[in-house]
Design a protein around this motif. Structure first.
Motif, PDB file in Angstrom:
ATOM      1  N   ASP A 283       0.830  -1.202   0.000  1.00 60.27           N
ATOM      2  CA  ASP A 283       0.000   0.000   0.000  1.00 60.27           C
ATOM      3  C   ASP A 283       0.868   1.256   0.000  1.00 60.27           C
ATOM      4  O   ASP A 283       0.595   2.217  -0.727  1.00 60.27           O
ATOM      5  CB  ASP A 283      -0.936   0.031   1.211  1.00 60.27           C
ATOM      6  N   VAL A 284       1.917   1.250   0.808  1.00 57.56           N
ATOM      7  CA  VAL A 284       2.825   2.399   0.863  1.00 57.56           C
ATOM      8  C   VAL A 284       3.523   2.585  -0.485  1.00 57.56           C
ATOM      9  O   VAL A 284       3.633   3.701  -0.991  1.00 57.56           O
ATOM     10  CB  VAL A 284       3.857   2.241   1.995  1.00 57.56           C
ATOM     11  N   LEU A 285       3.973   1.490  -1.085  1.00 58.89           N
ATOM     12  CA  LEU A 285       4.664   1.586  -2.371  1.00 58.89           C
ATOM     13  C   LEU A 285       3.713   2.034  -3.480  1.00 58.89           C
ATOM     14  O   LEU A 285       4.115   2.787  -4.385  1.00 58.89           O
ATOM     15  CB  LEU A 285       5.339   0.259  -2.707  1.00 58.89           C
ATOM     16  N   ALA A 286       2.454   1.632  -3.394  1.00 58.26           N
ATOM     17  CA  ALA A 286       1.458   2.097  -4.367  1.00 58.26           C
ATOM     18  C   ALA A 286       1.208   3.589  -4.197  1.00 58.26           C
ATOM     19  O   ALA A 286       1.084   4.333  -5.178  1.00 58.26           O
ATOM     20  CB  ALA A 286       0.157   1.309  -4.210  1.00 58.26           C
ATOM     21  N   PHE A 287       1.138   4.055  -2.950  1.00 56.50           N
ATOM     22  CA  PHE A 287       0.990   5.485  -2.677  1.00 56.50           C
ATOM     23  C   PHE A 287       2.176   6.235  -3.271  1.00 56.50           C
ATOM     24  O   PHE A 287       2.018   7.272  -3.907  1.00 56.50           O
ATOM     25  CB  PHE A 287       0.902   5.725  -1.166  1.00 56.50           C
ATOM     26  N   ASN A 288       3.372   5.702  -3.083  1.00 55.77           N
ATOM     27  CA  ASN A 288       4.564   6.346  -3.627  1.00 55.77           C
ATOM     28  C   ASN A 288       4.516   6.430  -5.145  1.00 55.77           C
ATOM     29  O   ASN A 288       4.949   7.422  -5.728  1.00 55.77           O
ATOM     30  CB  ASN A 288       5.832   5.609  -3.191  1.00 55.77           C
ATOM     31  N   ALA A 289       3.996   5.407  -5.793  1.00 56.69           N
ATOM     32  CA  ALA A 289       3.921   5.419  -7.254  1.00 56.69           C
ATOM     33  C   ALA A 289       3.087   6.595  -7.751  1.00 56.69           C
ATOM     34  O   ALA A 289       3.401   7.206  -8.780  1.00 56.69           O
ATOM     35  CB  ALA A 289       3.341   4.099  -7.757  1.00 56.69           C
ATOM     36  N   VAL A 290       2.053   6.949  -7.008  1.00 55.74           N
ATOM     37  CA  VAL A 290       1.180   8.062  -7.384  1.00 55.74           C
ATOM     38  C   VAL A 290       1.744   9.400  -6.916  1.00 55.74           C
ATOM     39  O   VAL A 290       1.587  10.414  -7.585  1.00 55.74           O
ATOM     40  CB  VAL A 290      -0.243   7.840  -6.811  1.00 55.74           C
ATOM     41  N   HIS A 291       2.416   9.404  -5.783  1.00 55.91           N
ATOM     42  CA  HIS A 291       2.903  10.641  -5.164  1.00 55.91           C
ATOM     43  C   HIS A 291       4.433  10.708  -5.164  1.00 55.91           C
ATOM     44  O   HIS A 291       5.029  11.278  -4.245  1.00 55.91           O
ATOM     45  CB  HIS A 291       2.376  10.740  -3.725  1.00 55.91           C
ATOM     46  N   SER A 292       5.064  10.143  -6.180  1.00 54.01           N
ATOM     47  CA  SER A 292       6.524  10.032  -6.172  1.00 54.01           C
ATOM     48  C   SER A 292       7.233  11.381  -6.157  1.00 54.01           C
ATOM     49  O   SER A 292       8.283  11.514  -5.524  1.00 54.01           O
ATOM     50  CB  SER A 292       7.008   9.194  -7.357  1.00 54.01           C
ATOM     51  N   GLN A 293       6.672  12.390  -6.801  1.00 48.85           N
ATOM     52  CA  GLN A 293       7.325  13.705  -6.781  1.00 48.85           C
ATOM     53  C   GLN A 293       7.407  14.247  -5.358  1.00 48.85           C
ATOM     54  O   GLN A 293       8.445  14.761  -4.940  1.00 48.85           O
ATOM     55  CB  GLN A 293       6.589  14.694  -7.675  1.00 48.85           C
ATOM     56  N   GLU A 294       6.318  14.140  -4.632  1.00 43.32           N
ATOM     57  CA  GLU A 294       6.273  14.615  -3.239  1.00 43.32           C
ATOM     58  C   GLU A 294       7.273  13.847  -2.370  1.00 43.32           C
ATOM     59  O   GLU A 294       8.037  14.448  -1.606  1.00 43.32           O
ATOM     60  CB  GLU A 294       4.859  14.426  -2.697  1.00 43.32           C
ATOM     61  N   ILE A 295       7.294  12.534  -2.508  1.00 50.90           N
ATOM     62  CA  ILE A 295       8.170  11.706  -1.684  1.00 50.90           C
ATOM     63  C   ILE A 295       9.628  11.914  -2.077  1.00 50.90           C
ATOM     64  O   ILE A 295      10.498  12.065  -1.209  1.00 50.90           O
ATOM     65  CB  ILE A 295       7.784  10.210  -1.789  1.00 50.90           C
ATOM     66  N   ASP A 296       9.906  11.953  -3.377  1.00 43.92           N
ATOM     67  CA  ASP A 296      11.284  12.160  -3.833  1.00 43.92           C
ATOM     68  C   ASP A 296      11.818  13.515  -3.392  1.00 43.92           C
ATOM     69  O   ASP A 296      12.983  13.633  -3.014  1.00 43.92           O
ATOM     70  CB  ASP A 296      11.378  12.021  -5.352  1.00 43.92           C
ATOM     71  N   ALA A 297      10.969  14.538  -3.413  1.00 42.93           N
ATOM     72  CA  ALA A 297      11.395  15.869  -2.959  1.00 42.93           C
ATOM     73  C   ALA A 297      11.714  15.845  -1.473  1.00 42.93           C
ATOM     74  O   ALA A 297      12.690  16.463  -1.029  1.00 42.93           O
ATOM     75  CB  ALA A 297      10.307  16.893  -3.266  1.00 42.93           C
ATOM     76  N   SER A 298      10.932  15.128  -0.703  1.00 43.50           N
ATOM     77  CA  SER A 298      11.169  15.019   0.739  1.00 43.50           C
ATOM     78  C   SER A 298      12.475  14.283   1.020  1.00 43.50           C
ATOM     79  O   SER A 298      13.259  14.683   1.888  1.00 43.50           O
ATOM     80  CB  SER A 298       9.988  14.299   1.393  1.00 43.50           C
ATOM     81  N   ILE A 299      12.729  13.219   0.275  1.00 46.65           N
ATOM     82  CA  ILE A 299      13.971  12.458   0.440  1.00 46.65           C
ATOM     83  C   ILE A 299      15.169  13.332   0.065  1.00 46.65           C
ATOM     84  O   ILE A 299      16.179  13.362   0.773  1.00 46.65           O
ATOM     85  CB  ILE A 299      13.936  11.162  -0.394  1.00 46.65           C
TER      86      ILE A 299
END
Length: 114
Positions: free
Chosen positions: A87-103
């Motif tokens: 579920d978390v990885l699926a969320f990341n697939a949709v919100h990858s820009q947000e997560i990648d920017a945070s990382i």
């Protein structure tokens, strides 16, 4: 805390509940991912986490991408089910820009503090 604020315990509780409700109304939920919620991180920014765990989405993403852990390994490492990890990885697939920017932001902060 109420005494420090100079208010009665009753008003302190009322204020705390009002503040919590206001925070809940401001969250950026994605209804497609009810298992992901947002909490305020140490920086004051809203951070996506796995509901009920406070485990940041970006932590799972780093484990999957950087450390190349399988969903099964991540589940074992963080005491989750594979369904939760997926579920978390699926969320990341949709919100990858947000997560990648945070990382990326966290990497910059870490580099500046080394």
């Amino acid at each position: 805390m109420a005494t420090l604020q100079g208010i009665s315990f009753y008003w302190f509780i009322l204020w705390a509940v009002a503040e919590k409700v206001a925070t809940l109304n401001q969250r950026n939920y994605d209804r497609a991912f009810p298992e992901i919620t947002y909490v305020r991180g140490a920086s004051g920014q809203l951070v996506p986490v796995l509901r009920g765990t406070r485990l940041r989405v970006q932590t799972v993403v780093v484990a999957a991408k950087k450390w190349v852990f399988s969903p099964n390994q991540i589940a074992a490492e963080y005491d989750l089910s594979e369904v939760q990890v997926n579920d978390v990885l699926a969320f990341n697939a949709v919100h990858s820009q947000e997560i990648d920017a945070s990382i990326a932001a966290e990497r910059i902060i870490e580099a500046a503090n080394v």
